[in-house]
Design a protein around this motif. Structure first.
Motif, PDB file in Angstrom:
ATOM      1  N   ASP A  45       0.849  -1.194   0.000  1.00 27.83           N
ATOM      2  CA  ASP A  45       0.000   0.000   0.000  1.00 27.83           C
ATOM      3  C   ASP A  45       0.885   1.243   0.000  1.00 27.83           C
ATOM      4  OD1 ASP A  45      -2.136   1.732   0.164  1.00 27.83           O
ATOM      5  OD2 ASP A  45      -2.382   1.476   2.318  1.00 27.83           O
ATOM      6  N   ILE A  46       1.283   1.709  -1.171  1.00 31.07           N
ATOM      7  CA  ILE A  46       2.235   2.811  -1.286  1.00 31.07           C
ATOM      8  C   ILE A  46       1.499   4.135  -1.493  1.00 31.07           C
ATOM      9  CG2 ILE A  46       4.144   3.729  -2.644  1.00 31.07           C
ATOM     10  CD1 ILE A  46       5.046   0.859  -3.028  1.00 31.07           C
ATOM     11  N   LYS A  47       1.924   5.142  -0.723  1.00 29.76           N
ATOM     12  CA  LYS A  47       1.362   6.491  -0.803  1.00 29.76           C
ATOM     13  C   LYS A  47       2.461   7.447  -1.246  1.00 29.76           C
ATOM     14  CE  LYS A  47      -2.389   5.444   1.788  1.00 29.76           C
ATOM     15  NZ  LYS A  47      -3.288   4.697   0.997  1.00 29.76           N
ATOM     16  N   ARG A  48       2.156   8.317  -2.208  1.00 31.49           N
ATOM     17  CA  ARG A  48       3.121   9.341  -2.627  1.00 31.49           C
ATOM     18  C   ARG A  48       2.742  10.647  -1.938  1.00 31.49           C
ATOM     19  NH1 ARG A  48       5.679   9.776  -8.437  1.00 31.49           N
ATOM     20  NH2 ARG A  48       6.648   7.958  -7.488  1.00 31.49           N
ATOM     21  N   ILE A  49       3.698  11.193  -1.194  1.00 28.59           N
ATOM     22  CA  ILE A  49       3.499  12.421  -0.429  1.00 28.59           C
ATOM     23  C   ILE A  49       4.520  13.448  -0.912  1.00 28.59           C
ATOM     24  CG2 ILE A  49       3.474  13.409   1.907  1.00 28.59           C
ATOM     25  CD1 ILE A  49       1.468  11.175   1.715  1.00 28.59           C
ATOM     26  N   SER A  50       4.090  14.690  -1.058  1.00 24.91           N
ATOM     27  CA  SER A  50       5.052  15.728  -1.448  1.00 24.91           C
ATOM     28  C   SER A  50       6.027  15.941  -0.288  1.00 24.91           C
ATOM     29  CB  SER A  50       4.341  17.030  -1.792  1.00 24.91           C
ATOM     30  OG  SER A  50       3.940  17.709  -0.625  1.00 24.91           O
TER      31      SER A  50
END
Length: 68
Positions: A45-50
């Motif tokens: 479950d990968i999340k891209r965050i700035s």
């Protein structure tokens, strides 16, 4: 906060039942930097965050959290 990011992060609030995350990948330049994080319980479950959001709202390292 210096780049590259530290490996472990604590989310400011629970995201789908998770608060502790690890860095999978990172990239970008200047204000377009990003970090891909996955919860310690589910590596898929990968999340891209700035980077700007991560360093201003998240906590570097894993905080000891009270039980819900």
């Amino acid at each position: 906060m210096k780049w590259p990011p530290t490996n472990c992060w604590t989310a400011p609030k629970t995201i789908e039942g998770n608060r502790h995350y690890q860095v999978k990948a990172y990239g970008g330049k200047n204000d377009k930097r990003w970090v891909d994080l996955f919860p310690t319980k589910n590596k898929k479950d990968i999340k891209r965050i700035s980077w700007l959001t991560l360093k201003s709202k998240w906590t570097s390292g894993w905080l000891r959290l009270p039980k819900d």
